[in-house]
Design a protein around this motif. Structure first.
Motif, PDB file in Angstrom:
ATOM      1  N   MET A 110      37.553  27.257  53.481  1.00  0.00           N
ATOM      2  CA  MET A 110      37.745  28.701  53.469  1.00  0.00           C
ATOM      3  C   MET A 110      38.449  29.162  52.195  1.00  0.00           C
ATOM      4  SD  MET A 110      38.848  28.948  57.477  1.00  0.00           S
ATOM      5  CE  MET A 110      37.843  28.091  58.706  1.00  0.00           C
ATOM      6  N   LEU A 111      39.394  28.361  51.693  1.00  0.00           N
ATOM      7  CA  LEU A 111      40.084  28.708  50.456  1.00  0.00           C
ATOM      8  C   LEU A 111      39.138  28.655  49.260  1.00  0.00           C
ATOM      9  CD1 LEU A 111      43.420  26.798  51.091  1.00  0.00           C
ATOM     10  CD2 LEU A 111      43.231  29.261  50.659  1.00  0.00           C
ATOM     11  N   THR A 112      38.216  27.703  49.268  1.00  0.00           N
ATOM     12  CA  THR A 112      37.231  27.631  48.185  1.00  0.00           C
ATOM     13  C   THR A 112      36.419  28.919  48.140  1.00  0.00           C
ATOM     14  OG1 THR A 112      37.071  25.222  48.369  1.00  0.00           O
ATOM     15  CG2 THR A 112      35.268  26.363  47.260  1.00  0.00           C
ATOM     16  N   ARG A 113      35.960  29.358  49.309  1.00  0.00           N
ATOM     17  CA  ARG A 113      35.200  30.612  49.343  1.00  0.00           C
ATOM     18  C   ARG A 113      36.070  31.788  48.898  1.00  0.00           C
ATOM     19  NH1 ARG A 113      31.456  33.502  53.974  1.00  0.00           N
ATOM     20  NH2 ARG A 113      31.383  35.496  52.926  1.00  0.00           N
ATOM     21  N   ALA A 114      37.328  31.806  49.314  1.00  0.00           N
ATOM     22  CA  ALA A 114      38.217  32.910  48.933  1.00  0.00           C
ATOM     23  C   ALA A 114      38.371  32.989  47.416  1.00  0.00           C
ATOM     24  CB  ALA A 114      39.581  32.726  49.596  1.00  0.00           C
ATOM     25  N   ILE A 115      38.520  31.839  46.767  1.00  0.00           N
ATOM     26  CA  ILE A 115      38.648  31.818  45.307  1.00  0.00           C
ATOM     27  C   ILE A 115      37.372  32.337  44.660  1.00  0.00           C
ATOM     28  CG2 ILE A 115      38.836  30.297  43.296  1.00  0.00           C
ATOM     29  CD1 ILE A 115      40.738  28.544  45.002  1.00  0.00           C
ATOM     30  N   VAL A 116      36.229  31.858  45.142  1.00  0.00           N
ATOM     31  CA  VAL A 116      34.938  32.254  44.583  1.00  0.00           C
ATOM     32  C   VAL A 116      34.723  33.767  44.724  1.00  0.00           C
ATOM     33  CG1 VAL A 116      32.446  32.073  44.965  1.00  0.00           C
ATOM     34  CG2 VAL A 116      33.838  30.006  44.817  1.00  0.00           C
ATOM     35  N   ASP A 117      35.101  34.331  45.853  1.00  0.00           N
ATOM     36  CA  ASP A 117      34.928  35.767  46.077  1.00  0.00           C
ATOM     37  C   ASP A 117      35.937  36.603  45.289  1.00  0.00           C
ATOM     38  OD1 ASP A 117      32.816  35.352  47.771  1.00  0.00           O
ATOM     39  OD2 ASP A 117      33.983  35.534  49.615  1.00  0.00           O
ATOM     40  N   HIS A 118      37.038  35.988  44.891  1.00  0.00           N
ATOM     41  CA  HIS A 118      38.141  36.722  44.260  1.00  0.00           C
ATOM     42  C   HIS A 118      37.944  36.936  42.762  1.00  0.00           C
ATOM     43  CE1 HIS A 118      42.202  38.259  43.958  1.00  0.00           C
ATOM     44  NE2 HIS A 118      42.569  37.302  43.124  1.00  0.00           N
ATOM     45  N   VAL A 119      37.243  36.039  42.073  1.00  0.00           N
ATOM     46  CA  VAL A 119      37.300  36.009  40.608  1.00  0.00           C
ATOM     47  C   VAL A 119      36.183  36.728  39.843  1.00  0.00           C
ATOM     48  CG1 VAL A 119      38.581  33.838  40.648  1.00  0.00           C
ATOM     49  CG2 VAL A 119      36.074  33.775  40.483  1.00  0.00           C
ATOM     50  N   PRO A 179      35.379  39.778  38.924  1.00  0.00           N
ATOM     51  CA  PRO A 179      35.752  40.772  37.906  1.00  0.00           C
ATOM     52  C   PRO A 179      36.262  40.153  36.602  1.00  0.00           C
ATOM     53  CG  PRO A 179      36.522  41.468  40.054  1.00  0.00           C
ATOM     54  CD  PRO A 179      36.026  40.055  40.226  1.00  0.00           C
ATOM     55  N   LEU A 180      36.823  38.948  36.674  1.00  0.00           N
ATOM     56  CA  LEU A 180      37.274  38.282  35.449  1.00  0.00           C
ATOM     57  C   LEU A 180      36.108  37.980  34.519  1.00  0.00           C
ATOM     58  CD1 LEU A 180      39.785  35.772  37.081  1.00  0.00           C
ATOM     59  CD2 LEU A 180      40.392  37.714  35.641  1.00  0.00           C
ATOM     60  N   PHE A 181      34.914  37.869  35.078  1.00  0.00           N
ATOM     61  CA  PHE A 181      33.709  37.601  34.298  1.00  0.00           C
ATOM     62  C   PHE A 181      32.891  38.873  34.055  1.00  0.00           C
ATOM     63  CE2 PHE A 181      34.898  33.707  36.402  1.00  0.00           C
ATOM     64  CZ  PHE A 181      34.700  32.723  35.437  1.00  0.00           C
ATOM     65  N   GLY A 182      33.458  40.018  34.417  1.00  0.00           N
ATOM     66  CA  GLY A 182      32.751  41.273  34.245  1.00  0.00           C
ATOM     67  C   GLY A 182      31.642  41.488  35.259  1.00  0.00           C
ATOM     68  N   LYS A 183      31.739  40.843  36.425  1.00  0.00           N
ATOM     69  CA  LYS A 183      30.708  40.932  37.456  1.00  0.00           C
ATOM     70  C   LYS A 183      31.328  41.409  38.769  1.00  0.00           C
ATOM     71  CE  LYS A 183      27.918  38.962  34.476  1.00  0.00           C
ATOM     72  NZ  LYS A 183      26.895  39.753  33.757  1.00  0.00           N
ATOM     73  N   ASN A 184      30.468  41.899  39.655  1.00  0.00           N
ATOM     74  CA  ASN A 184      30.931  42.349  40.961  1.00  0.00           C
ATOM     75  C   ASN A 184      30.901  41.252  42.014  1.00  0.00           C
ATOM     76  OD1 ASN A 184      31.468  45.086  40.277  1.00  0.00           O
ATOM     77  ND2 ASN A 184      29.267  45.517  40.321  1.00  0.00           N
ATOM     78  N   THR A 185      29.952  40.335  41.899  1.00  0.00           N
ATOM     79  CA  THR A 185      29.816  39.251  42.873  1.00  0.00           C
ATOM     80  C   THR A 185      29.697  37.926  42.143  1.00  0.00           C
ATOM     81  OG1 THR A 185      27.389  39.269  42.937  1.00  0.00           O
ATOM     82  CG2 THR A 185      28.556  40.815  44.398  1.00  0.00           C
ATOM     83  N   PHE A 186      29.992  36.847  42.887  1.00  0.00           N
ATOM     84  CA  PHE A 186      29.878  35.536  42.251  1.00  0.00           C
ATOM     85  C   PHE A 186      28.422  35.139  42.072  1.00  0.00           C
ATOM     86  CE2 PHE A 186      30.534  31.010  41.509  1.00  0.00           C
ATOM     87  CZ  PHE A 186      31.610  31.068  40.633  1.00  0.00           C
ATOM     88  N   ALA A 187      27.524  35.704  42.849  1.00  0.00           N
ATOM     89  CA  ALA A 187      26.098  35.456  42.636  1.00  0.00           C
ATOM     90  C   ALA A 187      25.691  35.892  41.234  1.00  0.00           C
ATOM     91  CB  ALA A 187      25.277  36.195  43.687  1.00  0.00           C
ATOM     92  N   GLU A 188      26.233  37.027  40.779  1.00  0.00           N
ATOM     93  CA  GLU A 188      25.950  37.496  39.418  1.00  0.00           C
ATOM     94  C   GLU A 188      26.553  36.557  38.382  1.00  0.00           C
ATOM     95  OE1 GLU A 188      26.029  42.095  39.095  1.00  0.00           O
ATOM     96  OE2 GLU A 188      27.549  41.562  40.593  1.00  0.00           O
ATOM     97  N   VAL A 189      27.747  36.052  38.657  1.00  0.00           N
ATOM     98  CA  VAL A 189      28.377  35.106  37.734  1.00  0.00           C
ATOM     99  C   VAL A 189      27.520  33.847  37.608  1.00  0.00           C
ATOM    100  CG1 VAL A 189      30.417  33.695  37.281  1.00  0.00           C
ATOM    101  CG2 VAL A 189      30.679  35.965  38.308  1.00  0.00           C
ATOM    102  N   ALA A 190      27.114  33.298  38.751  1.00  0.00           N
ATOM    103  CA  ALA A 190      26.337  32.062  38.751  1.00  0.00           C
ATOM    104  C   ALA A 190      24.996  32.227  38.043  1.00  0.00           C
ATOM    105  CB  ALA A 190      26.117  31.585  40.189  1.00  0.00           C
ATOM    106  N   SER A 191      24.412  33.403  38.139  1.00  0.00           N
ATOM    107  CA  SER A 191      23.077  33.624  37.577  1.00  0.00           C
ATOM    108  C   SER A 191      23.102  33.987  36.098  1.00  0.00           C
ATOM    109  CB  SER A 191      22.367  34.743  38.342  1.00  0.00           C
ATOM    110  OG  SER A 191      22.215  34.413  39.699  1.00  0.00           O
ATOM    111  N   ASN A 192      24.182  34.623  35.634  1.00  0.00           N
ATOM    112  CA  ASN A 192      24.136  35.252  34.312  1.00  0.00           C
ATOM    113  C   ASN A 192      25.191  34.788  33.326  1.00  0.00           C
ATOM    114  OD1 ASN A 192      22.024  37.254  35.032  1.00  0.00           O
ATOM    115  ND2 ASN A 192      23.587  37.966  36.465  1.00  0.00           N
ATOM    116  N   TYR A 193      26.116  33.929  33.776  1.00  0.00           N
ATOM    117  CA  TYR A 193      27.219  33.580  32.866  1.00  0.00           C
ATOM    118  C   TYR A 193      27.070  32.163  32.341  1.00  0.00           C
ATOM    119  CZ  TYR A 193      31.863  33.026  30.916  1.00  0.00           C
ATOM    120  OH  TYR A 193      32.898  32.798  30.048  1.00  0.00           O
ATOM    121  N   GLY A 194      27.247  32.007  31.014  1.00  0.00           N
ATOM    122  CA  GLY A 194      27.339  30.683  30.407  1.00  0.00           C
ATOM    123  C   GLY A 194      26.019  29.957  30.258  1.00  0.00           C
ATOM    124  N   GLY A 195      26.134  28.708  29.782  1.00  0.00           N
ATOM    125  CA  GLY A 195      24.968  27.874  29.575  1.00  0.00           C
ATOM    126  C   GLY A 195      24.581  27.108  30.823  1.00  0.00           C
ATOM    127  N   ALA A 196      23.725  26.095  30.621  1.00  0.00           N
ATOM    128  CA  ALA A 196      23.151  25.373  31.751  1.00  0.00           C
ATOM    129  C   ALA A 196      24.209  24.669  32.581  1.00  0.00           C
ATOM    130  CB  ALA A 196      22.116  24.370  31.253  1.00  0.00           C
TER     131      ALA A 196
END
Length: 255
Positions: free
Chosen positions: A171-180, A182-199
């Motif tokens: 549950m804490l892992t999910r909480a961290i993933v849901d919390h961060v 905005p630090l990447f300029g995204k609203n959801t972690f799905a957007e982070v996973a799809s659009n941030y960084g290299g492979a």
């Protein structure tokens, strides 16, 4: 500890014989046999402790592909991994004693027996979130983001691991993933996973978004059943991907 010397001697013998194997097939079978024997011994000696799962999570021991002659590098790697397993066995008595003292049901039982309305912990444990990462986060200053909750989530992750609170870890892992996000300029972690960084970053972030989230959802939303099977550390440990995530956050916020 009855049986420990025998388990250790088997591994030491396997290490000494590495140079004698000209083909990996026999060695790999011998190594797999040793891993299996120790695993069964752990399950019988320390039932419901999670120690067998910790043992199974160690790096695999092999000399390479069955039909190819092993290189000196592969022999050295196999030797190092046997050493890793032997060190784990050497620390087993201490690990078992600490685990017995800090398992949630044991802590609760001792509190009931002594008539306390308090929980007493006495433990030493590996940190699944590197304390250096937590300190690095604590030293950062951002005009846009307050990192206090993220830091506390990481601290509680280490406490959950130390007390074998594996449901809490999921549950804490999910909480961290849901919390961060905005630090990447995204609203959801799905957007982070799809659009941030290299492979590489996408792979690690996708693991956090899919596998870790699904495991957390399983335990957060499942209804009570006739028979429950509690998670082990193998199921809930996302420490590698979390470390990649925290390192990237530190990189983003460091001036």
């Amino acid at each position: 500890m009855q049986g420990l010397d025998d388990m250790t001697q088997r591994g030491a013998g396997l290490k000494e014989a590495i140079a004698a194997y000209s083909a990996p097939l026999e060695f790999n079978m011998q190594a797999a046999g040793w891993i299996s024997v120790v695993s069964h011994w752990l399950m019988e000696t320390f039932p419901d402790s999670g120690l067998a799962a910790d043992w199974a999570a160690l790096s695999s021991i092999e000399l390479g592909l069955p039909t190819q002659a092993p290189s000196s590098f592969q022999r050295g790697l196999a030797r190092d991994r046997i050493d890793e397993h032997l060190r784990w066995l050497a620390n087993l008595p201490t690990k078992a004693a600490l685990r017995a003292m800090t398992m949630p049901q044991q802590v609760n039982k001792e509190s009931v027996e002594t008539g306390r309305r308090e929980v007493k912990l006495s433990l030493t444990s590996r940190a699944v979130v590197d304390p250096a990462r937590i300190e690095a986060l604590r030293e950062l200053s951002s005009p846009e983001f307050d990192l206090a909750k993220l830091i506390r989530l990481c601290e509680e992750m280490n406490l959950a691991f130390a007390t074998e609170s594996y449901l809490s870890m999921a549950m804490l892992t999910r909480a961290i993933v849901d919390h961060v996000p905005p630090l990447f300029g995204k609203n959801t972690f799905a957007e982070v996973a799809s659009n941030y960084g290299g492979a590489t970053l996408k792979r690690e972030f996708t693991n956090l978004h899919t596998t870790s989230r699904n495991i957390a959802d399983l335990h957060l939303h499942s209804k009570i059943r006739r028979k429950e099977v509690l998670p082990t550390i193998t199921q809930v440990d996302a420490s590698n991907s979390l470390d990649v995530l925290l390192a990237e956050i530190i990189g983003i916020l460091t001036p």
